[in-house]
Structure formats: structure tokens, C-alpha cells
Design a protein around this motif. Structure first.
Motif, PDB file in Angstrom:
ATOM      1  N   VAL A   1      61.041  -0.216  36.748  1.00  0.00           N
ATOM      2  CA  VAL A   1      61.775   0.365  37.865  1.00  0.00           C
ATOM      3  C   VAL A   1      63.182  -0.220  37.852  1.00  0.00           C
ATOM      4  CG1 VAL A   1      61.920   0.589  40.380  1.00  0.00           C
ATOM      5  CG2 VAL A   1      59.688   0.668  39.235  1.00  0.00           C
ATOM      6  N   VAL A   2      64.180   0.641  37.889  1.00  0.00           N
ATOM      7  CA  VAL A   2      65.574   0.202  37.902  1.00  0.00           C
ATOM      8  C   VAL A   2      66.247   0.789  39.129  1.00  0.00           C
ATOM      9  CG1 VAL A   2      67.789   0.206  36.699  1.00  0.00           C
ATOM     10  CG2 VAL A   2      65.658   0.075  35.389  1.00  0.00           C
ATOM     11  N   THR A   3      66.785  -0.076  39.961  1.00  0.00           N
ATOM     12  CA  THR A   3      67.568   0.380  41.107  1.00  0.00           C
ATOM     13  C   THR A   3      69.045   0.206  40.801  1.00  0.00           C
ATOM     14  OG1 THR A   3      67.433  -1.796  42.163  1.00  0.00           O
ATOM     15  CG2 THR A   3      65.764  -0.172  42.768  1.00  0.00           C
ATOM     16  N   LEU A   4      69.851   1.047  41.436  1.00  0.00           N
ATOM     17  CA  LEU A   4      71.297   1.025  41.227  1.00  0.00           C
ATOM     18  C   LEU A   4      71.976   0.850  42.573  1.00  0.00           C
ATOM     19  CD1 LEU A   4      71.330   4.019  38.770  1.00  0.00           C
ATOM     20  CD2 LEU A   4      71.997   1.696  38.161  1.00  0.00           C
ATOM     21  N   GLY A   5      72.601  -0.299  42.758  1.00  0.00           N
ATOM     22  CA  GLY A   5      73.297  -0.558  44.007  1.00  0.00           C
ATOM     23  C   GLY A   5      72.363  -1.127  45.060  1.00  0.00           C
ATOM     24  N   GLY A   6      72.932  -1.478  46.200  1.00  0.00           N
ATOM     25  CA  GLY A   6      72.158  -2.025  47.309  1.00  0.00           C
ATOM     26  C   GLY A   6      72.507  -1.295  48.575  1.00  0.00           C
ATOM     27  N   ALA A   7      72.761  -2.023  49.619  1.00  0.00           N
ATOM     28  CA  ALA A   7      73.179  -1.413  50.882  1.00  0.00           C
ATOM     29  C   ALA A   7      74.695  -1.400  50.941  1.00  0.00           C
ATOM     30  CB  ALA A   7      72.603  -2.204  52.044  1.00  0.00           C
TER      31      ALA A   7
ATOM     32  N   GLY B   1      75.930  -1.478  41.814  1.00  0.00           N
ATOM     33  CA  GLY B   1      76.204  -0.082  42.117  1.00  0.00           C
ATOM     34  C   GLY B   1      77.445   0.464  41.462  1.00  0.00           C
ATOM     35  N   ASN B   2      78.448  -0.372  41.190  1.00  0.00           N
ATOM     36  CA  ASN B   2      79.640   0.134  40.512  1.00  0.00           C
ATOM     37  C   ASN B   2      79.239   0.693  39.152  1.00  0.00           C
ATOM     38  OD1 ASN B   2      81.831  -0.188  42.278  1.00  0.00           O
ATOM     39  ND2 ASN B   2      81.932  -2.377  41.844  1.00  0.00           N
ATOM     40  N   PRO B   3      79.741   1.873  38.790  1.00  0.00           N
ATOM     41  CA  PRO B   3      79.232   2.532  37.583  1.00  0.00           C
ATOM     42  C   PRO B   3      79.454   1.746  36.298  1.00  0.00           C
ATOM     43  CG  PRO B   3      81.116   3.724  38.505  1.00  0.00           C
ATOM     44  CD  PRO B   3      80.698   2.731  39.518  1.00  0.00           C
ATOM     45  N   VAL B   4      80.611   1.130  36.121  1.00  0.00           N
ATOM     46  CA  VAL B   4      80.844   0.359  34.899  1.00  0.00           C
ATOM     47  C   VAL B   4      79.928  -0.857  34.861  1.00  0.00           C
ATOM     48  CG1 VAL B   4      82.540  -0.961  33.576  1.00  0.00           C
ATOM     49  CG2 VAL B   4      83.221   1.184  34.685  1.00  0.00           C
ATOM     50  N   SER B   5      79.782  -1.530  36.002  1.00  0.00           N
ATOM     51  CA  SER B   5      78.875  -2.673  36.066  1.00  0.00           C
ATOM     52  C   SER B   5      77.457  -2.256  35.700  1.00  0.00           C
ATOM     53  CB  SER B   5      78.889  -3.275  37.466  1.00  0.00           C
ATOM     54  OG  SER B   5      80.188  -3.670  37.852  1.00  0.00           O
ATOM     55  N   ALA B   6      77.021  -1.129  36.252  1.00  0.00           N
ATOM     56  CA  ALA B   6      75.656  -0.660  35.995  1.00  0.00           C
ATOM     57  C   ALA B   6      75.445  -0.363  34.520  1.00  0.00           C
ATOM     58  CB  ALA B   6      75.371   0.583  36.835  1.00  0.00           C
ATOM     59  N   LEU B   7      76.400   0.291  33.879  1.00  0.00           N
ATOM     60  CA  LEU B   7      76.217   0.686  32.489  1.00  0.00           C
ATOM     61  C   LEU B   7      76.371  -0.494  31.537  1.00  0.00           C
ATOM     62  CD1 LEU B   7      77.937   4.182  32.509  1.00  0.00           C
ATOM     63  CD2 LEU B   7      75.509   3.638  32.547  1.00  0.00           C
ATOM     64  N   VAL B   8      77.286  -1.410  31.822  1.00  0.00           N
ATOM     65  CA  VAL B   8      77.399  -2.608  30.979  1.00  0.00           C
ATOM     66  C   VAL B   8      76.130  -3.445  31.098  1.00  0.00           C
ATOM     67  CG1 VAL B   8      78.631  -4.792  30.665  1.00  0.00           C
ATOM     68  CG2 VAL B   8      79.923  -2.673  30.975  1.00  0.00           C
ATOM     69  N   CYS B   9      75.661  -3.653  32.323  1.00  0.00           N
ATOM     70  CA  CYS B   9      74.425  -4.418  32.502  1.00  0.00           C
ATOM     71  C   CYS B   9      73.218  -3.655  31.962  1.00  0.00           C
ATOM     72  CB  CYS B   9      74.223  -4.757  33.974  1.00  0.00           C
ATOM     73  SG  CYS B   9      75.395  -5.987  34.598  1.00  0.00           S
TER      74      CYS B   9
ATOM     75  N   VAL C   1      60.812   4.788  32.539  1.00  0.00           N
ATOM     76  CA  VAL C   1      61.761   4.046  33.371  1.00  0.00           C
ATOM     77  C   VAL C   1      62.134   4.899  34.572  1.00  0.00           C
ATOM     78  CG1 VAL C   1      63.978   2.842  33.451  1.00  0.00           C
ATOM     79  CG2 VAL C   1      62.646   2.874  31.320  1.00  0.00           C
ATOM     80  N   ALA C   2      61.765   4.427  35.751  1.00  0.00           N
ATOM     81  CA  ALA C   2      62.122   5.121  36.992  1.00  0.00           C
ATOM     82  C   ALA C   2      63.472   4.594  37.475  1.00  0.00           C
ATOM     83  CB  ALA C   2      61.053   4.885  38.053  1.00  0.00           C
ATOM     84  N   ILE C   3      64.428   5.488  37.684  1.00  0.00           N
ATOM     85  CA  ILE C   3      65.798   5.111  38.042  1.00  0.00           C
ATOM     86  C   ILE C   3      66.066   5.564  39.468  1.00  0.00           C
ATOM     87  CG2 ILE C   3      68.232   5.393  37.474  1.00  0.00           C
ATOM     88  CD1 ILE C   3      67.348   5.988  34.582  1.00  0.00           C
ATOM     89  N   ILE C   4      66.422   4.598  40.317  1.00  0.00           N
ATOM     90  CA  ILE C   4      66.625   4.876  41.745  1.00  0.00           C
ATOM     91  C   ILE C   4      68.060   4.555  42.133  1.00  0.00           C
ATOM     92  CG2 ILE C   4      65.883   4.346  44.086  1.00  0.00           C
ATOM     93  CD1 ILE C   4      63.223   3.369  42.936  1.00  0.00           C
ATOM     94  N   PRO C   5      68.895   5.560  42.365  1.00  0.00           N
ATOM     95  CA  PRO C   5      70.229   5.292  42.915  1.00  0.00           C
ATOM     96  C   PRO C   5      70.115   5.045  44.417  1.00  0.00           C
ATOM     97  CG  PRO C   5      69.934   7.644  42.610  1.00  0.00           C
ATOM     98  CD  PRO C   5      68.657   6.983  42.120  1.00  0.00           C
ATOM     99  N   THR C   6      70.951   4.184  44.940  1.00  0.00           N
ATOM    100  CA  THR C   6      70.902   3.887  46.368  1.00  0.00           C
ATOM    101  C   THR C   6      72.287   4.001  46.988  1.00  0.00           C
ATOM    102  OG1 THR C   6      71.329   1.493  46.203  1.00  0.00           O
ATOM    103  CG2 THR C   6      69.059   2.208  45.884  1.00  0.00           C
ATOM    104  N   GLY C   7      72.312   4.318  48.272  1.00  0.00           N
ATOM    105  CA  GLY C   7      73.572   4.298  49.002  1.00  0.00           C
ATOM    106  C   GLY C   7      73.822   5.550  49.814  1.00  0.00           C
ATOM    107  N   ASP C   8      74.338   5.355  51.025  1.00  0.00           N
ATOM    108  CA  ASP C   8      74.729   6.493  51.862  1.00  0.00           C
ATOM    109  C   ASP C   8      75.970   7.188  51.317  1.00  0.00           C
ATOM    110  OD1 ASP C   8      72.661   6.018  53.622  1.00  0.00           O
ATOM    111  OD2 ASP C   8      73.893   4.851  55.031  1.00  0.00           O
TER     112      ASP C   8
ATOM    113  N   GLY D   1      67.286  -4.779  39.247  1.00  0.00           N
ATOM    114  CA  GLY D   1      68.243  -4.247  40.201  1.00  0.00           C
ATOM    115  C   GLY D   1      69.643  -4.391  39.643  1.00  0.00           C
ATOM    116  N   LEU D   2      70.271  -3.264  39.328  1.00  0.00           N
ATOM    117  CA  LEU D   2      71.616  -3.267  38.756  1.00  0.00           C
ATOM    118  C   LEU D   2      72.662  -3.086  39.848  1.00  0.00           C
ATOM    119  CD1 LEU D   2      71.154  -0.999  35.602  1.00  0.00           C
ATOM    120  CD2 LEU D   2      71.102  -3.493  35.724  1.00  0.00           C
TER     121      LEU D   2
END
Length: 395
Positions: A238-244, A291-299, A172-179, A288-289
Motif C-alpha cells: 500500500v502506497v499513500t501519497l501526501g498527508g493532511a 505529496g509534492n509530485p517530484v518528491s513522490a516520484l524521486v522517493c 501495489v495499491a496507490i492512494i492519493p490524499t488531500g482536499d 507513505g510518500l
């Protein structure tokens, strides 16, 4: 928006078991057995003593009888003689029963006098013999698929299985996103926070039996995300975390589609975690999960873990909802299924569920303090303390 059940089913349809590999038994703990394994021998392979004592003919072992001791047997060293009428052989737990003997007088019921024993009054009468194949017979199988617990590994060892077929670990490739995020240990700028949900998701995936790869943070540009997507290599998921920074997966969805994503769905009627998407990126699934950490982990618990389990050959079901009683009143729910962070404890009338007051999807401290998620159906009315509810254990 899809229901939780529909989104779960559609994600499972995007993945499939990955096949098997053979590994040494010593490395099999926690892995998923891919196909049944059969015992190559009986266990025990001979009738064995269950206690320390004396192997005798049961008909001779009457209270007050004196029997002549003609030898001894211990585990790994059988007595080569035959126990005849009026005879006994000293024997220890696990030793093969000598020919002619069909019972063991335990040492507490025998009084040794030189080369004879006296069977004491009150002998318990049990034979204390483990028959051959009492545990299992040659050809007995351990079923699959199953996650191998310590007892399963011990059983496989007793079956003489030195190597076992297990499901290949999904990568599982995990990609966090965000400036707005930096890696732990870094120096956040005045407008930045430390990335956390990717580390939590990695721990979740690995606890389920997958291999998680943390990829670099993709910044909020299509070029940055495309560069990180190119690093996913041979990942199975592939799992992404957050968007723009503008939200709603704008960068992730558009960039992934431009690089071959066949989008299956976007948005689920769940709280926290509505902006969730899934599809197929080439030969592998992509989720695509939020970006909020609780949302990401619950989902992650509801959608990523089942996908990992399915790739391991397991059913990948949603967590089983269990009944409880509300310890405190809750207000009405909105149109989405709400997974409220809660504490569940055993009480005299069963499980008692206390939801936390603060349910903001950014509050990792609340999620870490929770051991359960209270499941509130869409449009559920207000409920007083004592009402029946359902919960799932938190991952």
C-alpha cells in the motif's frame, strides 16, 4: 532521521518474494523468471550447414576438383543418402549435414555444370558447418531470477519451453490524499490542482513489473482515508501519497496506526522527500510518500521500486551511482542527501552533469526534462565546474 541507505534497507525488510506462477512463453516478455529452466534438447540437434552451397567430404574439395551432385538438402528436409568420395549434395543454410559430408563448399566457390560442380580456385577453406549442440546442449539452464528480455524469451523458445515459471506480479495499491486535488479530467475548484503523482507512480510500478491499482482520492479526514484503505483488498503493498493539509503525514499516520499499521520509521534525511514513512499494515507493507509530485516520484524510484523488485525475487538494490563531471558550479548542500534534477550527456572526458537551476519539488516540468539525478552527499561543500560528482539515471 534515517539515511537513504538505512531507510532503503528497512523497507526491503518489510517485503519478501511472492512466489511463482506458470504462464505461456508468449506472455513472458518482461516478466521475472522465478527459477532456472533447462533445455530439453540440443540446439542445433544435428550438424547443420552454416551457408548455402554443397555438402562434401573436405578432403575432396580441393580447387579444380570436379564432384558429382547426388542430391539436395534443405532446412526441414534432409538428404537421405550418403555422400561418398567424389560426390556432393546441394545444401542450404540450416539443413542437416548428410552422412559422409563434413564440409560445405559455399556456392560462390562452386561452378555448377549439369550434375557436377567445379571447386573454384581460392576456395576459402572453412568448413561452414555448425556442430550439433553448438548453441547449447540438452540440460543447459537459463539462470534465475532474471527479468526476461526478448533474447531470453527466444532462448527459452529454442530450449522448447512452452510454459515458464515467473514471479507473481506484486499488486501495489496507490492512494492519493488531500482536499486540494482532483482527478485528471475533472473540474478543479479555485483552490485545487490536478492529481499527478499517483499516475506517475503507477507508470513507474508497472514499468518495474508490478500491477498498480489507482484508488480514489482520500480526503483530509480520518473517515475518508479509512474508507479508501478498506479498498486495498489483496494488495501486496500500500502506497499513500501526501498527508493532511497541515502536512507531516498527520492524517495518514494516525489513521493507518488506528487501523493496524505497525510503524517502522518516519522521516528520512533526503531532499526532496523528508516526510517519508514505512511500516507493516497487517500482512503487507505500507509506504507513505510525500505529496509534492517530484518528491513522490524521486522517493518512488529510491524506495518503492526496490520493494517491487524484491517482491519479484530480484535484489532490489538502490540505483547504481555513476561518475560524472559538473558542467556548472553548485553551492553547498545541507544535512540531507540531495537528489538534484539534472541532465547528463556524454562528453570527450566522460559524462557531463548539468543540474537544473530550479529544484523546487513541485516542478514536474523540470523532472520531466531531467534524465538523471545528481546525488549530493549531506553537508557537501560548494563545487566548481569540472569537479567529480555522482549521479543516477532518473526512472
Amino acid at each position: 532521521m534515517l539515511s537513504v541507505a538505512d531507510a532503503h534497507a528497512r523497507i526491503l525488510a518489510l517485503v519478501a518474494p511472492l512466489g511463482e506462477e506458470e504462464i505461456p512463453l508468449a506472455e513472458a516478455g518482461g516478466r521475472v523468471l522465478a527459477r532456472p529452466v533447462a533445455a530439453s534438447r540440443d540446439q542445433p540437434p544435428f550438424a547443420a550447414s552454416a551457408m548455402d552451397g554443397y555438402a562434401v567430404r573436405d578432403a575432396d574439395a580441393v580447387p579444380g576438383a570436379r564432384l558429382r551432385v547426388i542430391g539436395a538438402a534443405q532446412a526441414g528436409a534432409a538428404f537421405s543418402g550418403v555422400v561418398g568420395p567424389g560426390e556432393a549434395a546441394r545444401i542450404f543454410t540450416g539443413a542437416p549435414m548428410p552422412p559422409g559430408a563434413d564440409a560445405v563448399v559455399i556456392q560462390e566457390d562452386a561452378e555448377r555444370e549439369g550434375d557436377t560442380i567445379l571447386v573454384r580456385p581460392g576456395r576459402d577453406g572453412a568448413r561452414h558447418v555448425r556442430p550439433a549442440a553448438a548453441d547449447f546442449a540438452a540440460g543447459t539452464t537459463i539462470s534465475a531470477p532474471r527479468r526476461l528480455r526478448p533474447a531470453d524469451v527466444a532462448l527459452l523458445a529454442a530450449m522448447n519451453a512452452a510454459r515458464v515459471p515467473v514471479a507473481r506480479r506484486p499488486v501495489v495499491a496507490i492512494i492519493p490524499t488531500g482536499d486540494e486535488i482532483v482527478a485528471p479530467g475533472g473540474v478543479p475548484g479555485p483552490d485545487q490542482i490536478v492529481a499527478s503523482n499517483n499516475y506517475g507512480l503507477k507508470a513507474m510500478v508497472e514499468a518495474a513489473g508490478g500491477e498498480a491499482r489507482l484508488l480514489p482520492i482520500a480526503r483530509d479526514t480520518p473517515e475518508s482515508l479509512a474508507a479508501v484503505l478498506a479498498l486495498t483488498g489483496d494488495a501486496d503493498l500500500v502506497v499513500t501519497l501526501g498527508g493532511a493539509s497541515v502536512g507531516d503525514f498527520d492524517i495518514v499516520q494516525k489513521t493507518a496506526i488506528a487501523h493496524g499499521l505497525a510503524l517502522d520509521f518516519h522521516k528520512v534525511a533526503i531532499r526532496p522527500g523528508k516526510p517519508l514513512m514505512a511500516g507493516r499494515l497487517g500482512a503487507r507493507a505500507m509506504i507513505g510518500l510525500p505529496g509534492n509530485p517530484v518528491s513522490a516520484l524521486v522517493c518512488g524510484q529510491l524506495f518503492v521500486l526496490p520493494a517491487v523488485e524484491r517482491m519479484l525475487g530480484l535484489p532490489g538494490d538502490l540505483p547504481t551511482a555513476l561518475p560524472a563531471r559538473l558542467a556548472e558550479a553548485v553551492g553547498p548542500n545541507g544535512p540531507r542527501t540531495h537528489y538534484m534534477r539534472a541532465r547528463v550527456e556524454a562528453g570527450p572526458a566522460g559524462w557531463s552533469c548539468t543540474p537544473f537551476v530550479r529544484q523546487d519539488s513541485a516542478l514536474l516540468s523540470v523532472l520531466a526534462a531531467a534524465n538523471a539525478l545528481l546525488v549530493r552527499p549531506p553537508d557537501a561543500p560548494s563545487q566548481p565546474a569540472g569537479d567529480k560528482v555522482e549521479f543516477i539515471w532518473a526512472a
